[in-house]
Design a protein around this motif. Structure first.
Motif, PDB file in Angstrom:
ATOM      1  N   GLY A 314       0.819  -1.203   0.000  1.00 32.22           N
ATOM      2  CA  GLY A 314       0.000   0.000   0.000  1.00 32.22           C
ATOM      3  C   GLY A 314       0.852   1.251   0.000  1.00 32.22           C
ATOM      4  N   THR A 315       1.980   1.202   0.699  1.00 30.43           N
ATOM      5  CA  THR A 315       2.908   2.331   0.731  1.00 30.43           C
ATOM      6  C   THR A 315       3.489   2.591  -0.647  1.00 30.43           C
ATOM      7  OG1 THR A 315       3.460   1.855   3.021  1.00 30.43           O
ATOM      8  CG2 THR A 315       5.008   3.222   1.796  1.00 30.43           C
ATOM      9  N   PHE A 316       3.810   1.510  -1.377  1.00 30.56           N
ATOM     10  CA  PHE A 316       4.338   1.649  -2.732  1.00 30.56           C
ATOM     11  C   PHE A 316       3.323   2.347  -3.628  1.00 30.56           C
ATOM     12  CE2 PHE A 316       4.660  -0.549  -6.984  1.00 30.56           C
ATOM     13  CZ  PHE A 316       5.700   0.229  -7.450  1.00 30.56           C
ATOM     14  N   ARG A 317       2.046   1.951  -3.512  1.00 30.01           N
ATOM     15  CA  ARG A 317       1.007   2.571  -4.342  1.00 30.01           C
ATOM     16  C   ARG A 317       0.810   4.046  -3.975  1.00 30.01           C
ATOM     17  NH1 ARG A 317      -1.024  -2.812  -4.042  1.00 30.01           N
ATOM     18  NH2 ARG A 317      -2.068  -2.430  -2.054  1.00 30.01           N
ATOM     19  N   MET A 318       0.902   4.333  -2.672  1.00 26.65           N
ATOM     20  CA  MET A 318       0.796   5.733  -2.231  1.00 26.65           C
ATOM     21  C   MET A 318       1.902   6.585  -2.833  1.00 26.65           C
ATOM     22  SD  MET A 318      -0.110   5.248   1.807  1.00 26.65           S
ATOM     23  CE  MET A 318       0.337   6.961   2.144  1.00 26.65           C
ATOM     24  N   GLU A 319       3.120   6.024  -2.873  1.00 21.58           N
ATOM     25  CA  GLU A 319       4.252   6.771  -3.431  1.00 21.58           C
ATOM     26  C   GLU A 319       4.049   7.030  -4.913  1.00 21.58           C
ATOM     27  OE1 GLU A 319       8.027   7.616  -5.318  1.00 21.58           O
ATOM     28  OE2 GLU A 319       6.810   5.826  -5.660  1.00 21.58           O
ATOM     29  N   ARG A 320       3.501   6.052  -5.623  1.00 19.80           N
ATOM     30  CA  ARG A 320       3.255   6.213  -7.064  1.00 19.80           C
ATOM     31  C   ARG A 320       2.238   7.333  -7.303  1.00 19.80           C
ATOM     32  NH1 ARG A 320       1.916   0.531  -9.713  1.00 19.80           N
ATOM     33  NH2 ARG A 320       1.735   1.872 -11.529  1.00 19.80           N
ATOM     34  N   ILE A 321       1.167   7.332  -6.525  1.00 17.19           N
ATOM     35  CA  ILE A 321       0.139   8.371  -6.665  1.00 17.19           C
ATOM     36  C   ILE A 321       0.734   9.738  -6.334  1.00 17.19           C
ATOM     37  CG2 ILE A 321      -2.035   9.236  -5.734  1.00 17.19           C
ATOM     38  CD1 ILE A 321      -2.812   6.269  -5.262  1.00 17.19           C
ATOM     39  N   ASN A 322       1.530   9.779  -5.270  1.00 15.67           N
ATOM     40  CA  ASN A 322       2.174  11.027  -4.861  1.00 15.67           C
ATOM     41  C   ASN A 322       3.070  11.577  -5.961  1.00 15.67           C
ATOM     42  OD1 ASN A 322       2.870  12.780  -2.304  1.00 15.67           O
ATOM     43  ND2 ASN A 322       4.827  12.313  -3.282  1.00 15.67           N
ATOM     44  N   LYS A 323       3.821  10.681  -6.619  1.00 16.63           N
ATOM     45  CA  LYS A 323       4.717  11.130  -7.685  1.00 16.63           C
ATOM     46  C   LYS A 323       3.922  11.667  -8.872  1.00 16.63           C
ATOM     47  CE  LYS A 323       8.786   9.847 -10.334  1.00 16.63           C
ATOM     48  NZ  LYS A 323       9.810   8.807 -10.601  1.00 16.63           N
ATOM     49  N   MET A 324       2.807  11.026  -9.183  1.00 11.01           N
ATOM     50  CA  MET A 324       1.964  11.494 -10.292  1.00 11.01           C
ATOM     51  C   MET A 324       1.426  12.895 -10.009  1.00 11.01           C
ATOM     52  SD  MET A 324      -0.129   7.977 -11.096  1.00 11.01           S
ATOM     53  CE  MET A 324      -1.275   8.817 -12.190  1.00 11.01           C
ATOM     54  N   LEU A 325       1.255  13.200  -8.715  1.00  8.72           N
ATOM     55  CA  LEU A 325       0.715  14.503  -8.324  1.00  8.72           C
ATOM     56  C   LEU A 325       1.807  15.474  -7.877  1.00  8.72           C
ATOM     57  CD1 LEU A 325      -2.359  13.258  -6.240  1.00  8.72           C
ATOM     58  CD2 LEU A 325      -2.357  14.069  -8.613  1.00  8.72           C
ATOM     59  N   SER A 326       3.054  15.167  -8.234  1.00  5.33           N
ATOM     60  CA  SER A 326       4.186  15.962  -7.745  1.00  5.33           C
ATOM     61  C   SER A 326       4.164  17.405  -8.229  1.00  5.33           C
ATOM     62  CB  SER A 326       5.515  15.304  -8.148  1.00  5.33           C
ATOM     63  OG  SER A 326       5.629  15.240  -9.560  1.00  5.33           O
ATOM     64  N   PHE A 327       3.369  17.676  -9.264  1.00  3.53           N
ATOM     65  CA  PHE A 327       3.270  19.063  -9.746  1.00  3.53           C
ATOM     66  C   PHE A 327       2.516  19.951  -8.751  1.00  3.53           C
ATOM     67  CE2 PHE A 327      -0.432  16.776 -11.267  1.00  3.53           C
ATOM     68  CZ  PHE A 327      -1.486  17.642 -11.039  1.00  3.53           C
ATOM     69  N   ILE A 328       1.803  19.321  -7.813  1.00  6.29           N
ATOM     70  CA  ILE A 328       1.095  20.082  -6.788  1.00  6.29           C
ATOM     71  C   ILE A 328       2.109  20.506  -5.726  1.00  6.29           C
ATOM     72  CG2 ILE A 328      -0.731  19.992  -5.037  1.00  6.29           C
ATOM     73  CD1 ILE A 328      -2.100  17.866  -6.731  1.00  6.29           C
ATOM     74  N   PRO A 329       2.137  21.759  -5.327  1.00  8.07           N
ATOM     75  CA  PRO A 329       3.200  22.281  -4.451  1.00  8.07           C
ATOM     76  C   PRO A 329       3.414  21.513  -3.157  1.00  8.07           C
ATOM     77  CG  PRO A 329       1.930  24.081  -5.387  1.00  8.07           C
ATOM     78  CD  PRO A 329       1.218  22.822  -5.775  1.00  8.07           C
ATOM     79  N   PHE A 330       2.358  21.039  -2.489  1.00  8.41           N
ATOM     80  CA  PHE A 330       2.520  20.453  -1.163  1.00  8.41           C
ATOM     81  C   PHE A 330       2.882  18.962  -1.185  1.00  8.41           C
ATOM     82  CE2 PHE A 330      -2.076  20.363  -2.070  1.00  8.41           C
ATOM     83  CZ  PHE A 330      -2.331  19.006  -1.947  1.00  8.41           C
ATOM     84  N   THR A 331       2.928  18.339  -2.358  1.00  5.06           N
ATOM     85  CA  THR A 331       3.337  16.934  -2.401  1.00  5.06           C
ATOM     86  C   THR A 331       4.825  16.820  -2.084  1.00  5.06           C
ATOM     87  OG1 THR A 331       3.668  17.111  -4.794  1.00  5.06           O
ATOM     88  CG2 THR A 331       1.569  16.185  -4.024  1.00  5.06           C
ATOM     89  N   LEU A 332       5.219  15.683  -1.504  1.00  8.76           N
ATOM     90  CA  LEU A 332       6.586  15.498  -1.037  1.00  8.76           C
ATOM     91  C   LEU A 332       7.316  14.468  -1.889  1.00  8.76           C
ATOM     92  CD1 LEU A 332       8.567  16.246   1.318  1.00  8.76           C
ATOM     93  CD2 LEU A 332       7.723  14.195   2.484  1.00  8.76           C
ATOM     94  N   THR A 333       8.481  14.845  -2.370  1.00 12.98           N
ATOM     95  CA  THR A 333       9.374  13.914  -3.073  1.00 12.98           C
ATOM     96  C   THR A 333      10.793  14.117  -2.528  1.00 12.98           C
ATOM     97  OG1 THR A 333       9.940  15.463  -4.852  1.00 12.98           O
ATOM     98  CG2 THR A 333       7.970  14.074  -5.181  1.00 12.98           C
ATOM     99  N   GLN A 334      11.681  13.209  -2.887  1.00 12.37           N
ATOM    100  CA  GLN A 334      13.074  13.352  -2.447  1.00 12.37           C
ATOM    101  C   GLN A 334      13.657  14.665  -2.932  1.00 12.37           C
ATOM    102  OE1 GLN A 334      15.705  10.116  -3.506  1.00 12.37           O
ATOM    103  NE2 GLN A 334      17.538  11.365  -3.235  1.00 12.37           N
ATOM    104  N   GLN A 335      13.426  15.015  -4.177  1.00 10.44           N
ATOM    105  CA  GLN A 335      13.998  16.227  -4.748  1.00 10.44           C
ATOM    106  C   GLN A 335      13.435  17.478  -4.073  1.00 10.44           C
ATOM    107  OE1 GLN A 335      12.841  13.662  -6.613  1.00 10.44           O
ATOM    108  NE2 GLN A 335      14.857  12.889  -7.233  1.00 10.44           N
ATOM    109  N   LYS A 336      12.122  17.484  -3.795  1.00 10.77           N
ATOM    110  CA  LYS A 336      11.507  18.648  -3.146  1.00 10.77           C
ATOM    111  C   LYS A 336      11.951  18.778  -1.699  1.00 10.77           C
ATOM    112  CE  LYS A 336       7.176  19.029  -5.771  1.00 10.77           C
ATOM    113  NZ  LYS A 336       5.706  19.002  -5.649  1.00 10.77           N
ATOM    114  N   ASP A 337      12.164  17.653  -1.031  1.00 16.43           N
ATOM    115  CA  ASP A 337      12.490  17.686   0.398  1.00 16.43           C
ATOM    116  C   ASP A 337      13.941  18.061   0.646  1.00 16.43           C
ATOM    117  OD1 ASP A 337      11.486  17.429   2.988  1.00 16.43           O
ATOM    118  OD2 ASP A 337      12.212  15.383   3.202  1.00 16.43           O
ATOM    119  N   ARG A 338      14.793  17.843  -0.342  1.00 15.65           N
ATOM    120  CA  ARG A 338      16.231  18.062  -0.149  1.00 15.65           C
ATOM    121  C   ARG A 338      16.538  19.525   0.141  1.00 15.65           C
ATOM    122  NH1 ARG A 338      21.023  16.366  -4.490  1.00 15.65           N
ATOM    123  NH2 ARG A 338      22.780  16.850  -3.128  1.00 15.65           N
ATOM    124  N   LEU A 339      17.271  19.744   1.206  1.00 14.19           N
ATOM    125  CA  LEU A 339      17.680  21.100   1.565  1.00 14.19           C
ATOM    126  C   LEU A 339      18.691  21.650   0.573  1.00 14.19           C
ATOM    127  CD1 LEU A 339      18.106  20.705   5.429  1.00 14.19           C
ATOM    128  CD2 LEU A 339      16.120  21.594   4.183  1.00 14.19           C
TER     129      LEU A 339
END
Length: 339
Positions: A314-339
């Motif tokens: 389920g976590t894997f599927r959540m990550e896939r959905i999150n990546k598809m929605l990465s254009f939305i500002p508040f979604t979290l990815t490795q690249q966005k989270d990196r300081l």
């Protein structure tokens, strides 16, 4: 075998304290030792001592090391009569001998550009709160030829936008936003750390590991202060089949240890449920797509993740959905989270 050179070296050892202690741990890297030593001796910053360690090599490493016995920069030579079984035991031993304010663990199979020390020490001296500073790396093969791969992936960061080509970050925040996702400090040779932030217990868990022990160590010592990124590729990171990095990937041992490191961060830092789900979903995705492991090995690894970290598909599927929605500002990815 712990050896001081001669009486004059002994006098210098007790009177002159170097700024940097350079530890060169070696095991069967005779073919690279001269290159490594020349890259150290030719540094533009010269206030250092060299501590040469050999972990019972079976090639002619000791013969090469003996060539440097009377070099005035070499303060210690230690030849193990038996293999220690862990590179991190060698790190620990070398740090015990070190007298410098800063420690550079210069792996015997790597190399460095002449201004590596000058630029890292400049940044550390300007940032007393920093426990660690690291540079970028050029990856090279066994023959010293470039791979042409960019491991650093600094993206929009650049010397023109930073303080003289480097930036400092709060260590605990860096662990959560950066080192939890990925070991950006992927090679000891690219790194300098301040000895006052070190204590022997920081390596106790690493000694039990073969591959991710350095990642865990950098997490622990980074959290004690600030960390500096130096935006130049001043380290030459050699990738070859006998390197610990490659061996860990080929055996799959790196995965088991990665799980332990991620669990350590989750237990000691506030990563949050959302970040944890995205991080582990990312890891599951990479593991599932890897062609380096058999289906049975992957199945065992997935079970280990599920058991140790309490996550499933389920976590894997959540990550896939999150990546598809990465254009939305508040979604979290490795690249966005990196300081």
């Amino acid at each position: 075998m712990k050896v001081m050179h001669n009486s004059s070296t002994s006098d210098r050892y007790t009177k002159n304290i170097p700024i940097v202690s350079i530890i060169v741990p070696n095991y069967n890297y005779a073919r690279f030792l001269d290159i490594r030593m020349e890259s150290i001796l030719n540094q533009t910053f010269q206030d250092f001592e060299i501590i040469l360690l050999d972990d019972h090599s079976t090639d002619n490493s000791v013969e090469i090391i003996e060539k440097y016995r009377n070099n005035p920069k070499v303060s210690y030579i230690d030849i193990n009569k038996e293999n220690s079984g862990s590179p991190f035991r060698q790190w620990k031993k070398g740090i015990e001998y070190a007298r410098g304010k800063y420690i550079w663990i210069a792996e015997a199979d790597d190399s460095a550009l002449p201004d590596f020390l000058e630029k890292t020490i400049t940044a550390l001296e300007a940032t007393p709160s920093a426990s660690v500073a690291f540079t970028g790396s050029e990856t090279i093969d066994e023959n010293g030829d470039p791979y042409g791969r960019d491991i650093d992936k600094w993206y929009k960061k650049s010397p023109q936008k930073t303080n003289g080509g480097w930036m400092a970050f709060n260590g605990k925040e860096y662990v959560v936003h950066n080192l939890y996702w990925h070991c950006y400090v992927y090679n000891a040779s690219m790194t300098i750390f301040r000895k006052e932030y070190y204590s022997p217990d920081l390596l106790d868990d690493s000694i039990k590991m073969r591959n991710a022990g350095d990642w865990l160590f950098w997490i622990k010592i980074t959290a004690k202060g600030d960390i500096i990124e130096v935006y130049e590729k001043l380290n030459l990171f050699r990738l070859h089949r006998k390197s610990a990095t490659v061996a860990g990937i080929m055996s799959g041992n790196n995965v088991w240890e990665d799980i332990k490191v991620m669990k350590y961060v989750e237990d000691h830092f506030n990563v949050g449920k959302y970040r944890k789900a995205m991080r582990l979903g990312q890891y599951i995705k990479v593991l599932r797509r890897s062609k380096q492991y058999s289906p049975e090995t992957r199945r065992k690894m997935m079970n280990a993740i599920r058991t140790s970290l309490g996550v499933g598909m389920g976590t894997f599927r959540m990550e896939r959905i999150n990546k598809m929605l990465s254009f939305i500002p508040f979604t979290l990815t490795q690249q966005k989270d990196r300081l």
